[in-house]
Scaffold this motif. Sequence first.
Motif, mmCIF file in Angstrom:
data_model
loop_
_atom_site.group_PDB
_atom_site.id
_atom_site.type_symbol
_atom_site.label_atom_id
_atom_site.label_comp_id
_atom_site.label_asym_id
_atom_site.label_seq_id
_atom_site.Cartn_x
_atom_site.Cartn_y
_atom_site.Cartn_z
ATOM 1 N N ASP A 196 23.548 16.664 -43.534
ATOM 2 C CA ASP A 196 23.359 17.638 -44.619
ATOM 3 C C ASP A 196 21.933 17.248 -45.184
ATOM 4 O O ASP A 196 21.850 16.414 -46.035
ATOM 5 N N LEU A 197 20.992 17.944 -44.693
ATOM 6 C CA LEU A 197 19.786 17.853 -45.219
ATOM 7 C C LEU A 197 19.294 17.993 -46.772
ATOM 8 O O LEU A 197 18.402 17.379 -47.226
ATOM 9 N N ASP A 198 20.202 18.750 -47.338
ATOM 10 C CA ASP A 198 19.906 19.263 -48.710
ATOM 11 C C ASP A 198 20.777 18.691 -49.707
ATOM 12 O O ASP A 198 21.002 19.108 -50.814
ATOM 13 N N THR B 208 27.335 20.612 -47.376
ATOM 14 C CA THR B 208 27.437 21.469 -46.003
ATOM 15 C C THR B 208 26.514 21.178 -45.157
ATOM 16 O O THR B 208 25.252 20.888 -45.384
ATOM 17 N N ALA B 209 26.847 20.656 -43.853
ATOM 18 C CA ALA B 209 25.975 20.347 -42.706
ATOM 19 C C ALA B 209 24.890 21.466 -42.618
ATOM 20 O O ALA B 209 25.298 22.550 -42.348
ATOM 21 N N ASP B 210 23.742 21.031 -42.338
ATOM 22 C CA ASP B 210 22.443 21.865 -42.248
ATOM 23 C C ASP B 210 22.239 21.904 -40.737
ATOM 24 O O ASP B 210 21.429 22.712 -40.054
ATOM 25 N N LEU B 211 22.629 20.941 -39.930
ATOM 26 C CA LEU B 211 22.247 20.644 -38.497
ATOM 27 C C LEU B 211 23.754 20.703 -37.734
ATOM 28 O O LEU B 211 24.609 20.222 -38.391
ATOM 29 N N PRO B 212 23.866 21.272 -36.525
ATOM 30 C CA PRO B 212 24.988 21.237 -35.891
ATOM 31 C C PRO B 212 25.190 19.737 -35.250
ATOM 32 O O PRO B 212 24.205 18.908 -35.307
#
Length: 244
Positions: free
Chosen positions: A210-212, A216-220
């Motif tokens: 979850d980069l931000d 919610t996951a931003d990368l798979p």
Amino acid sequence: MKTQLIKIFFASFLMGLLTVSCNNDDDVMLPDDMGMEDDGMMMEDDGMMGVDFSGTFAQVDYMGRPGINTTLSFDMEGQPSVKDAHNVTIPSEMVATFQPGFQARLEQYHDVYALKLGLDPMAVDYENNILGLTAEQLTTVLAADALDVAPDLPTTYFNPGTDFDNDGIILVPDGDEVALTGRTPSDDIIDVSLILFFGGAQGDRFSGQDLDDDGTADLPRLTSDGVGLTADISTDFPYLGDPE
């Protein structure tokens, strides 16, 4: 929609790793008149049952690293099925025949994920993995689908060892890790393969981050199939636990 497309693509990728073919391609054709019982056994003179190895046999499959020739399959001129072609190729010829195609497919997976994420494919290219292997080196190892044996090392698909250099990261090679010296019943072959494909130098490059920090996951999540070992493994050969 973007997340759904990634899930569908990754599900297809995992099916290649998990699927074990049970069709006629895995049948070994034997001569009809071999005096064999229905179970392929013959009665010896002393009354003991023995296996009859006479007749003509055909090589149909390798059982070294499950799913590799399915997951990294590619279009090969003159071959309707790269998997079938790989299964009947002797190990000494596998690298020259299949490594370039395996590498191209591995790099293509990264390009597809980049496009689905709306990123530049050049920014999401394959990254040298936890063993320090480049894409060419990794696919060279995997193209020769025969498990190696190291007489003086433990038998394992991958054992990260300890944090030998005290950098706080156990997966990065520290000098005491052991990899690809065989496999044990408890080795998680699928997760190790996914980490080698997509984990990068620290093994967690695509792990559903979850980069931000919005929850919610931003990368798979590409470094695990989410399935762990649940069966009890026997300490005696053939090391199989009770059915679940």
